[in-house]
Design a protein around this motif. Structure first.
Motif, short mmCIF file in Angstrom:
data_model
loop_
_atom_site.label_atom_id
_atom_site.label_comp_id
_atom_site.label_asym_id
_atom_site.label_seq_id
_atom_site.Cartn_x
_atom_site.Cartn_y
_atom_site.Cartn_z
N LEU A 91 0.82 -1.21 0.00
CA LEU A 91 0.00 0.00 0.00
C LEU A 91 0.86 1.27 0.00
CD1 LEU A 91 -2.94 -1.03 2.32
CD2 LEU A 91 -2.97 -0.70 -0.15
N MET A 92 2.00 1.24 0.69
CA MET A 92 2.87 2.41 0.68
C MET A 92 3.50 2.62 -0.70
SD MET A 92 2.38 3.85 3.48
CE MET A 92 3.67 5.05 3.67
N ILE A 93 3.79 1.54 -1.40
CA ILE A 93 4.27 1.68 -2.79
C ILE A 93 3.22 2.40 -3.62
CG2 ILE A 93 4.82 0.41 -4.91
CD1 ILE A 93 6.07 -1.78 -3.04
N LEU A 94 1.97 1.96 -3.49
CA LEU A 94 0.88 2.58 -4.27
C LEU A 94 0.67 4.05 -3.89
CD1 LEU A 94 -1.72 -0.35 -4.28
CD2 LEU A 94 -0.15 0.33 -6.12
N VAL A 95 0.70 4.35 -2.60
CA VAL A 95 0.53 5.73 -2.14
C VAL A 95 1.63 6.63 -2.72
CG1 VAL A 95 0.79 7.21 -0.09
CG2 VAL A 95 -0.73 5.23 -0.02
N HIS A 96 2.87 6.14 -2.69
CA HIS A 96 3.99 6.96 -3.17
C HIS A 96 4.02 7.06 -4.69
CE1 HIS A 96 5.21 6.46 1.00
NE2 HIS A 96 5.94 7.55 0.82
N ILE A 97 3.60 6.02 -5.39
CA ILE A 97 3.48 6.11 -6.86
C ILE A 97 2.43 7.14 -7.23
CG2 ILE A 97 2.68 4.89 -8.92
CD1 ILE A 97 4.15 2.40 -7.87
N TYR A 98 1.29 7.12 -6.55
CA TYR A 98 0.23 8.10 -6.80
C TYR A 98 0.75 9.52 -6.61
CZ TYR A 98 -4.14 10.67 -6.24
OH TYR A 98 -5.16 11.58 -6.37
N GLY A 99 1.43 9.75 -5.50
CA GLY A 99 1.98 11.08 -5.24
C GLY A 99 3.01 11.50 -6.26
N ALA A 100 3.82 10.54 -6.72
CA ALA A 100 4.84 10.84 -7.73
C ALA A 100 4.19 11.19 -9.07
CB ALA A 100 5.79 9.66 -7.89
N LEU A 101 3.20 10.42 -9.46
CA LEU A 101 2.52 10.68 -10.73
C LEU A 101 1.79 12.01 -10.72
CD1 LEU A 101 1.09 7.13 -11.58
CD2 LEU A 101 3.05 8.30 -12.65
N PRO A 106 7.45 15.73 -2.26
CA PRO A 106 8.87 16.02 -2.48
C PRO A 106 9.60 14.77 -2.98
CG PRO A 106 8.40 15.97 -0.13
CD PRO A 106 7.09 15.82 -0.84
N LEU A 107 10.78 14.98 -3.53
CA LEU A 107 11.59 13.90 -4.07
C LEU A 107 11.84 12.80 -3.05
CD1 LEU A 107 13.32 12.69 -6.34
CD2 LEU A 107 15.22 14.09 -5.49
N SER A 108 12.04 13.17 -1.79
CA SER A 108 12.31 12.16 -0.76
C SER A 108 11.18 11.13 -0.68
CB SER A 108 12.50 12.83 0.60
OG SER A 108 11.33 13.51 0.99
N GLU A 109 9.94 11.57 -0.87
CA GLU A 109 8.80 10.64 -0.82
C GLU A 109 8.78 9.76 -2.07
OE1 GLU A 109 6.76 10.19 1.77
OE2 GLU A 109 7.85 11.72 2.88
N THR A 110 9.13 10.30 -3.21
CA THR A 110 9.19 9.50 -4.43
C THR A 110 10.28 8.43 -4.30
OG1 THR A 110 8.34 11.35 -5.73
CG2 THR A 110 9.49 9.59 -6.93
N LEU A 111 11.39 8.79 -3.68
CA LEU A 111 12.46 7.81 -3.48
C LEU A 111 12.04 6.68 -2.55
CD1 LEU A 111 15.53 10.22 -3.20
CD2 LEU A 111 14.82 8.83 -5.17
N GLU A 112 11.05 6.92 -1.72
CA GLU A 112 10.56 5.87 -0.83
C GLU A 112 9.90 4.73 -1.59
OE1 GLU A 112 8.39 6.88 2.73
OE2 GLU A 112 9.57 8.70 2.98
N ILE A 113 9.54 4.93 -2.85
CA ILE A 113 9.04 3.83 -3.67
C ILE A 113 10.08 2.72 -3.70
CG2 ILE A 113 8.33 3.10 -5.99
CD1 ILE A 113 7.35 6.06 -6.39
N GLY A 114 11.34 3.11 -3.87
CA GLY A 114 12.43 2.13 -3.86
C GLY A 114 12.58 1.46 -2.51
N PHE A 115 12.48 2.24 -1.42
CA PHE A 115 12.59 1.68 -0.08
C PHE A 115 11.50 0.63 0.15
CE2 PHE A 115 10.99 1.66 4.28
CZ PHE A 115 12.10 1.14 4.94
#
Length: 129
Positions: A91-101, A106-115
């Motif tokens: 779910l956190m992957i999906l949340v961060h992908i949504y925010g990135a798209l 901020p970039l730090s949150e997009t990088l959390e997709i990798g984490f």
């Protein structure tokens, strides 16, 4: 692939719980706006709602941390904890992908997709059989 590193399932939980408690759970729970600033978020003038939601999120993270710590130290509810952890990661992957798209984080949150993707992968590799 699933459970390839089962022998390390409790060790993984212990180290993940320690790391995420220090980096995410406690800072978000105790000082949500400071954590948000460090992550690159713009802080609104009115902060009461942001503080409230930050502390609520921190509280739920602490619950997951407690589940991980209990399973790591005792082996109790190990499979359940892994199920929760996999759900959180997905779910956190999906949340961060949504925010990135939407370009609303901020970039730090997009990088959390990798984490979270890495966390999901290691969770599956360490899955208790």
């Amino acid at each position: 692939m699933i459970g390839l590193w089962t022998a390390y399932s409790q060790d993984f939980l212990l180290w993940l719980a320690i790391g995420t408690t220090l980096v995410f759970a406690l800072p978000i729970f105790c000082v949500p706006l400071l954590w948000a600033r460090l992550m690159g978020w713009a802080i609104p003038r009115e902060t009461h709602l942001a503080i409230y939601f930050g502390r609520c999120l921190g509280a739920f993270i602490l619950i997951v941390e407690a589940l991980m710590l209990r399973a790591a130290l005792t082996g109790e509810a190990l499979l359940f904890t892994y199920q929760v952890l996999a759900a959180v990661a997905l779910l956190m992957i999906l949340v961060h992908i949504y925010g990135a798209l939407r370009r609303i984080q901020p970039l730090s949150e997009t990088l959390e997709i990798g984490f979270y993707s890495g966390m999901l992968l290691v969770t599956l590799l360490c899955w208790p059989l």
